[in-house]
Write a protein that holds these residues in place. Structure first.
Motif, mmCIF file in Angstrom:
data_model
loop_
_atom_site.group_PDB
_atom_site.id
_atom_site.type_symbol
_atom_site.label_atom_id
_atom_site.label_comp_id
_atom_site.label_asym_id
_atom_site.label_seq_id
_atom_site.Cartn_x
_atom_site.Cartn_y
_atom_site.Cartn_z
ATOM 1 N N GLN A 1 3.996 7.191 -2.212
ATOM 2 C CA GLN A 1 4.864 8.293 -1.813
ATOM 3 C C GLN A 1 4.898 8.491 -0.301
ATOM 4 O OE1 GLN A 1 4.830 11.883 -4.135
ATOM 5 N NE2 GLN A 1 3.967 10.844 -5.912
ATOM 6 N N GLY A 2 6.102 8.523 0.250
ATOM 7 C CA GLY A 2 6.290 8.694 1.681
ATOM 8 C C GLY A 2 5.958 7.450 2.486
ATOM 9 N N LYS A 3 5.804 6.315 1.802
ATOM 10 C CA LYS A 3 5.418 5.083 2.497
ATOM 11 C C LYS A 3 6.463 3.981 2.325
ATOM 12 C CE LYS A 3 0.465 5.975 2.410
ATOM 13 N NZ LYS A 3 -0.874 5.428 2.130
ATOM 14 N N GLU A 4 6.293 2.926 3.110
ATOM 15 C CA GLU A 4 7.228 1.810 3.096
ATOM 16 C C GLU A 4 6.574 0.566 2.507
ATOM 17 O OE1 GLU A 4 8.325 1.424 7.195
ATOM 18 O OE2 GLU A 4 9.581 3.226 7.176
ATOM 19 N N LEU A 5 7.363 -0.230 1.806
ATOM 20 C CA LEU A 5 6.870 -1.477 1.230
ATOM 21 C C LEU A 5 6.854 -2.543 2.321
ATOM 22 C CD1 LEU A 5 6.046 -3.058 -1.350
ATOM 23 C CD2 LEU A 5 8.476 -3.650 -1.599
ATOM 24 N N ASP A 6 5.669 -3.112 2.566
ATOM 25 C CA ASP A 6 5.525 -4.129 3.613
ATOM 26 C C ASP A 6 5.041 -5.439 2.986
ATOM 27 O OD1 ASP A 6 5.114 -4.699 6.724
ATOM 28 O OD2 ASP A 6 3.444 -5.577 5.602
ATOM 29 N N LYS A 7 5.566 -6.549 3.493
ATOM 30 C CA LYS A 7 5.222 -7.856 2.943
ATOM 31 C C LYS A 7 4.378 -8.724 3.874
ATOM 32 C CE LYS A 7 9.364 -10.191 4.657
ATOM 33 N NZ LYS A 7 8.929 -9.875 6.000
ATOM 34 N N ASP A 8 4.198 -8.334 5.134
ATOM 35 C CA ASP A 8 3.510 -9.263 6.043
ATOM 36 C C ASP A 8 2.382 -8.674 6.888
ATOM 37 O OD1 ASP A 8 5.138 -7.811 7.720
ATOM 38 O OD2 ASP A 8 6.487 -9.474 8.156
ATOM 39 N N SER B 1 2.211 3.487 5.866
ATOM 40 C CA SER B 1 2.941 4.553 6.554
ATOM 41 C C SER B 1 3.970 3.933 7.492
ATOM 42 C CB SER B 1 1.973 5.421 7.371
ATOM 43 O OG SER B 1 1.434 4.675 8.455
ATOM 44 N N CYS B 2 4.991 4.715 7.797
ATOM 45 C CA CYS B 2 6.040 4.243 8.711
ATOM 46 C C CYS B 2 5.452 3.885 10.075
ATOM 47 C CB CYS B 2 7.103 5.324 8.847
ATOM 48 S SG CYS B 2 8.444 4.897 9.979
ATOM 49 N N ARG B 3 4.494 4.680 10.557
ATOM 50 C CA ARG B 3 3.901 4.440 11.878
ATOM 51 C C ARG B 3 3.136 3.123 11.920
ATOM 52 N NH1 ARG B 3 0.708 9.064 14.667
ATOM 53 N NH2 ARG B 3 1.459 8.029 16.541
ATOM 54 N N LEU B 4 2.384 2.849 10.850
ATOM 55 C CA LEU B 4 1.632 1.589 10.820
ATOM 56 C C LEU B 4 2.585 0.410 10.697
ATOM 57 C CD1 LEU B 4 -1.066 0.131 10.795
ATOM 58 C CD2 LEU B 4 -1.157 0.443 8.316
ATOM 59 N N ASN B 5 3.613 0.578 9.914
ATOM 60 C CA ASN B 5 4.596 -0.494 9.755
ATOM 61 C C ASN B 5 5.271 -0.817 11.087
ATOM 62 O OD1 ASN B 5 5.889 -2.429 8.265
ATOM 63 N ND2 ASN B 5 7.321 -1.038 7.293
ATOM 64 N N LEU B 6 5.654 0.219 11.820
ATOM 65 C CA LEU B 6 6.293 0.027 13.126
ATOM 66 C C LEU B 6 5.334 -0.624 14.123
ATOM 67 C CD1 LEU B 6 8.306 3.343 13.586
ATOM 68 C CD2 LEU B 6 9.248 1.032 13.383
ATOM 69 N N LEU B 7 4.080 -0.196 14.092
ATOM 70 C CA LEU B 7 3.086 -0.750 15.009
ATOM 71 C C LEU B 7 2.914 -2.253 14.783
ATOM 72 C CD1 LEU B 7 0.836 0.048 17.167
ATOM 73 C CD2 LEU B 7 -0.739 -0.134 15.244
ATOM 74 N N CYS B 8 3.003 -2.661 13.527
ATOM 75 C CA CYS B 8 2.765 -4.065 13.182
ATOM 76 C C CYS B 8 4.033 -4.904 13.133
ATOM 77 C CB CYS B 8 2.047 -4.153 11.841
ATOM 78 S SG CYS B 8 0.418 -3.389 11.855
#
Length: 200
Positions: A88-95, A113-120
């Motif tokens: 909930q409130g998070k994004e699906l990341d594959k890498d 989280s969106c912030r961690l996804n953007l950072l990476c």
């Protein structure tokens, strides 16, 4: 707006085998308005579209060559996996778990989280002339290292270095520092070790 119904193949590959209406629409003043969309279905359909929709691939060419594992081409399989995740409130990341990965699968994906996804979200090496996190400064004749600082919430200069390898190493250290701050809020225990491997 998605209008995919049961047994409709999403992008010609994704099978919606749900035993309920994943989307409900209502016509209001001549306009079709979405009044409900299953969050599991929304994540699944978006994943399928990223990889197989010609329109989406034109908009986001970085997804060219990405695929979805055979298991997840069937909605119910993806839903069963997602129900066990902290999504909930998070994004699906594959890498993040598998750096450079191009296949959406249970072993390679995580909700973050969106912030961690953007950072990476690092730029592909093929698009860069220099190593990540550095640029050549003509005035000093050195390589400047830059990275986003989570604590200060902005891009910062880490310093100037004689070689791009040194600047890149400093960038990785700062990146890891910020990643470790964000990963403490994540429940998926696989993320921390994956980030340490990536930026150490």
């Amino acid at each position: 707006m998605r209008k995919y119904s049961k047994n409709y193949l999403v992008c010609g590959v994704g099978k919606n085998d749900a035993n309920y209406n994943v989307s409900i629409y209502k016509k209001i003043e001549g306009k079709v308005i979405s009044i409900f969309e299953c969050p599991f279905y929304a994540k699944w359909a978006n994943m399928i579209e990223r990889c197989y929709s010609k329109r989406r691939l034109k908009m986001f060419p970085s997804y060219a060559g990405c695929t979805v594992c055979e298991e997840w081409l069937t909605f119910s399989n993806f839903k069963a996996w997602m129900e066990k995740q902290d999504w909930q409130g998070k994004e699906l990341d594959k890498d993040i778990l598998v750096y450079g990965n191009t296949i959406y699968s249970p072993d390679s994906c995580a909700f973050v989280s969106c912030r961690l996804n953007l950072l990476c979200s690092d730029i592909s090496r093929s698009k860069r002339k220099l190593l990540q996190g550095c640029r050549f400064c003509k005035v000093t004749g050195k390589y400047q290292s830059q990275c986003f600082d989570i604590k200060r919430n902005k891009q910062v200069s880490i310093g100037y270095f004689n070689t791009q390898e040194e600047a890149h190493k400093a960038w990785k250290a700062k990146k890891l520092e910020s990643a470790m701050i964000l990963v403490e809020k994540e429940s998926d225990q696989r993320l921390k070790q994956a980030l340490i491997r990536r930026y150490s």
